[in-house]
Design a protein around this motif. Structure first.
Motif, mmCIF file in Angstrom:
data_model
loop_
_atom_site.group_PDB
_atom_site.id
_atom_site.type_symbol
_atom_site.label_atom_id
_atom_site.label_comp_id
_atom_site.label_asym_id
_atom_site.label_seq_id
_atom_site.Cartn_x
_atom_site.Cartn_y
_atom_site.Cartn_z
ATOM 1 N N ARG A 108 -4.177 -32.240 16.248
ATOM 2 C CA ARG A 108 -4.011 -32.289 17.709
ATOM 3 C C ARG A 108 -4.189 -33.712 18.226
ATOM 4 N NH1 ARG A 108 -8.468 -28.819 19.737
ATOM 5 N NH2 ARG A 108 -7.843 -29.709 21.759
ATOM 6 N N LEU A 109 -5.103 -34.467 17.625
ATOM 7 C CA LEU A 109 -5.313 -35.859 18.023
ATOM 8 C C LEU A 109 -4.090 -36.707 17.663
ATOM 9 C CD1 LEU A 109 -7.303 -38.026 19.122
ATOM 10 C CD2 LEU A 109 -8.053 -38.358 16.753
ATOM 11 N N GLU A 111 -1.073 -35.602 17.338
ATOM 12 C CA GLU A 111 0.004 -35.183 18.237
ATOM 13 C C GLU A 111 -0.061 -35.980 19.537
ATOM 14 O OE1 GLU A 111 1.714 -30.919 19.678
ATOM 15 O OE2 GLU A 111 -0.354 -31.380 20.278
ATOM 16 N N LYS A 112 -1.256 -36.160 20.071
ATOM 17 C CA LYS A 112 -1.448 -36.936 21.284
ATOM 18 C C LYS A 112 -1.013 -38.387 21.073
ATOM 19 C CE LYS A 112 -4.872 -36.906 25.002
ATOM 20 N NZ LYS A 112 -6.262 -36.523 25.369
ATOM 21 N N SER A 136 0.329 -28.288 15.439
ATOM 22 C CA SER A 136 1.239 -29.109 16.245
ATOM 23 C C SER A 136 2.666 -28.946 15.740
ATOM 24 C CB SER A 136 0.844 -30.585 16.169
ATOM 25 O OG SER A 136 1.881 -31.419 16.681
ATOM 26 N N ASN A 188 -3.104 -47.083 20.721
ATOM 27 C CA ASN A 188 -1.975 -46.238 21.075
ATOM 28 C C ASN A 188 -0.776 -46.551 20.187
ATOM 29 O OD1 ASN A 188 -0.435 -48.441 22.242
ATOM 30 N ND2 ASN A 188 -1.719 -48.287 24.067
ATOM 31 N N MET A 370 -10.811 -36.253 21.169
ATOM 32 C CA MET A 370 -9.771 -35.899 22.139
ATOM 33 C C MET A 370 -10.162 -36.356 23.536
ATOM 34 S SD MET A 370 -7.170 -34.313 20.634
ATOM 35 C CE MET A 370 -6.404 -33.301 21.903
ATOM 36 N N SER A 374 -7.864 -41.494 25.358
ATOM 37 C CA SER A 374 -7.169 -42.346 26.311
ATOM 38 C C SER A 374 -7.921 -43.624 26.600
ATOM 39 C CB SER A 374 -6.921 -41.579 27.625
ATOM 40 O OG SER A 374 -6.084 -40.475 27.399
#
Length: 379
Positions: A108-109, A111-112, A136, A188, A370, A374
């Motif tokens: 999931r991380l 995927e982000k 995902s 990122n 998670m 950001s």
């Protein structure tokens, strides 16, 4: 009438001894530079291997010994790969190679991290123990045929080559990153993409360790192809350009030496091929084409067989920002002196953060990661 001067008596030439000695030393030095060219050319450390012609720094003009048939064949193949021009891609991608036991706890991380950049990455999953269950959709359908992998054995290198072979089938894949199931991204996607695509080197950890866990693992049975002076050590988590990925697949000569003579318990010592094969190979064949550090951070400060692992309580904004701010790589030898070799992480001649990824994180840390993603990947 012209009066002729009597001829002058030319004094007997007596060249000082020191001039003769100096000229002799210069000749010897030049001969040595010709026969034993330097393996490192600092001027081309961060430029294309084809520009710097690293092969001429690898092979001496006059071999010290007669090469075997296998060595001659291997040298020809490696030279051709290193000097062939790269084929530009209109849609250059990074291939992310996940070497895992089964399911990926941080899917999931990732995927982000990947979302919104679907045209610029490829995913390959080598699950050696059980078929992964994906949460995902980005990972669904990206499992490759896998074999059992045992820590410390040549099967680890085999899995790496299997991942590379699958990823190389896509001509758009220009850079290849090996990751474990405990790895996380530290920046990122745009930052990672620009970092890897913006330089023409591979990030392979490589250093000389004269201690028992370095050269102490070397076997003389690797001679004549691999001498102890060329034996190197490094973390297995690499990031390589396409040219080097091809070279890894093409090599059989040096791979076979490690398969036969780098084993746990062999000659009363433990040799782990995944820690020595690639560092040694690239130190020998293209030392100016690698950065000598890995872009994946790992903490060995506990001095154990395995690196420090982070639990949920350890995962804080401060921890992640500290890791992303590291701009010097260092290695510690395993001998009594425990020499620390420290060097700045240079990207195209500029000092930059060393790490794009980090490990080892326990699955329980997912929620914290998670939540913080950001913030700590804002760069």
């Amino acid at each position: 009438m012209t009066i002729m001067s009597p001829p002058r008596q030319r004094p007997t030439s007596r060249r000082p001894t020191w001039i003769i000695i100096a000229i002799s030393l210069v000749c010897v030095t030049l001969l040595g530079a010709y026969v034993y060219p330097s393996r490192r050319n600092p001027d081309c450390y961060f430029f294309a291997s084809s520009v710097c012609s690293p092969f001429k720094y690898w092979l001496p003009v006059v071999p010290l010994r007669e090469l075997t048939d296998d060595e001659i064949a291997s040298h020809v193949v490696i030279r051709e790969i290193l000097t062939m021009p790269s084929v530009p891609s209109k849609n250059a991608k990074i291939a992310f190679l996940f070497l895992t036991l089964g399911s990926l706890p941080f899917e999931r991380l990732w995927e982000k991290f990947f979302l919104g950049h679907e045209d610029f990455f490829s995913i390959y999953v080598h699950a050696s123990r059980e078929k992964p269950v994906h949460v995902s959709p980005l990972f669904v359908g990206h499992d490759i045929r896998s074999e059992k992998v045992t820590w410390g054995k040549i099967s680890m290198v085999d899995a790496e080559k299997r991942l590379l072979a699958n990823a190389l089938q896509d001509s758009d894949n220009q850079h290849f990153v090996l990751l474990s199931d405990s790895c996380i991204p530290l920046h990122n996607f745009n930052y990672v993409y620009d970092y890897l695509m913006g330089t023409n080197i591979s990030f392979i950890d490589c250093f000389q360790d004269p201690g028992p866990h370095g050269n102490g693992r070397y076997s003389r049975q690797m001679l004549p192809e691999i001498a102890e002076v060329d034996f190197r050590k490094g973390a297995q988590w690499f990031s390589v350009k396409r040219q080097h990925a091809l070279l890894i697949l093409a090599d059989s000569l040096y791979y076979t030496k490690f398969k036969l003579y780098c084993k746990a318990g062999m000659e009363r010592r433990n040799c782990y091929a995944d820690e020595h094969y690639l560092p040694t190979l690239f130190h020998m064949v293209d030392p100016t084409g690698i950065a000598n550090w890995s872009v994946t951070h790992v903490d060995w400060s506990e001095g154990k067989w395995h690196p420090k692992a982070y639990r949920a309580k350890d995962v804080t904004y401060e921890l992640l920002k500290n890791i992303t701010s590291i701009d010097e790589s260092f290695h510690v030898t395993s001998n009594k002196k425990r020499v620390v070799m420290q060097a700045p992480c240079l990207w195209n001649g500029m000092k930059r953060p060393c790490y794009l990824f980090a490990r080892k994180f326990y699955p329980e840390a997912l929620d914290n990661l998670m939540y913080l993603f950001s913030n700590y990947t804002a760069s």
